[in-house]
Write a protein that holds these residues in place. Sequence first.
Motif, short mmCIF file in Angstrom:
data_model
loop_
_atom_site.label_atom_id
_atom_site.label_comp_id
_atom_site.label_asym_id
_atom_site.label_seq_id
_atom_site.Cartn_x
_atom_site.Cartn_y
_atom_site.Cartn_z
N LEU A 105 0.82 -1.22 0.00
CA LEU A 105 0.00 0.00 0.00
C LEU A 105 0.85 1.26 0.00
N GLY A 106 2.12 1.13 0.37
CA GLY A 106 3.04 2.27 0.31
C GLY A 106 2.76 3.34 1.35
N VAL A 107 3.12 4.56 0.98
CA VAL A 107 2.92 5.75 1.80
C VAL A 107 2.02 6.69 1.01
N PHE A 108 0.96 7.20 1.64
CA PHE A 108 0.09 8.14 0.95
C PHE A 108 -0.58 9.07 1.97
N SER A 109 -0.99 10.22 1.48
CA SER A 109 -1.63 11.23 2.32
C SER A 109 -3.06 11.46 1.88
N VAL A 110 -3.92 11.76 2.86
CA VAL A 110 -5.33 12.05 2.57
C VAL A 110 -5.77 13.27 3.36
N SER A 111 -6.75 13.95 2.84
CA SER A 111 -7.50 14.96 3.58
C SER A 111 -8.88 14.34 3.73
N TRP A 112 -9.22 13.93 4.95
CA TRP A 112 -10.32 13.00 5.19
C TRP A 112 -11.39 13.63 6.06
N PRO A 113 -12.56 14.01 5.48
CA PRO A 113 -13.66 14.51 6.30
C PRO A 113 -14.39 13.35 6.97
N VAL A 114 -14.58 13.46 8.28
CA VAL A 114 -15.17 12.37 9.06
C VAL A 114 -16.24 12.95 9.98
N GLN A 115 -17.33 12.21 10.13
CA GLN A 115 -18.36 12.57 11.10
C GLN A 115 -17.93 11.97 12.44
N VAL A 116 -17.67 12.83 13.42
CA VAL A 116 -17.21 12.38 14.74
C VAL A 116 -18.32 12.56 15.76
N ASP A 117 -18.77 11.45 16.32
CA ASP A 117 -19.79 11.50 17.37
C ASP A 117 -19.13 11.90 18.68
#
Length: 137
Positions: A105-117
């Motif tokens: 899977l290597g190395v990768f970056s994300v900008s990840w919107p998440v719904q946090v309860d």
Amino acid sequence: MPLTLFYRIEIPLEPFTFQGETQETSVRMDFIRLPVQSWRQLPGREFRFPVNPEDGYIDGSICLGRAHNPADTTRIAFGELRGNVFTVTFDITFDFTFEGGASELGVFSVSWPVQVDCDPSALDVLVREADRKEARR
């Protein structure tokens, strides 16, 4: 020395198949220090963090391929609180080459919107308890 309130965020992932096995895992972020007096100051705020091992980093990981893989969170941006849910965007770099269990899977970056309860009343209790302990010191 004043007490420090650390936050922890765990993002459970939907089960998925990896290397022929069903995976039930999550992304964990521990020892998050936010420069606010109360969690109620978080909506609309953005915070940046260095990567491990620099002072102030977030201890993050995801267990996959029988290994704990680093997840360096460099930014957390809080949206508005609606009921018991924040929309929070995490900028995270995942390194699956660290221990080799999921190195393809290597190395990768994300900008990840998440719904946090969250539970506002429980968070208020925790902050009040930290304040009481600090006052007794």
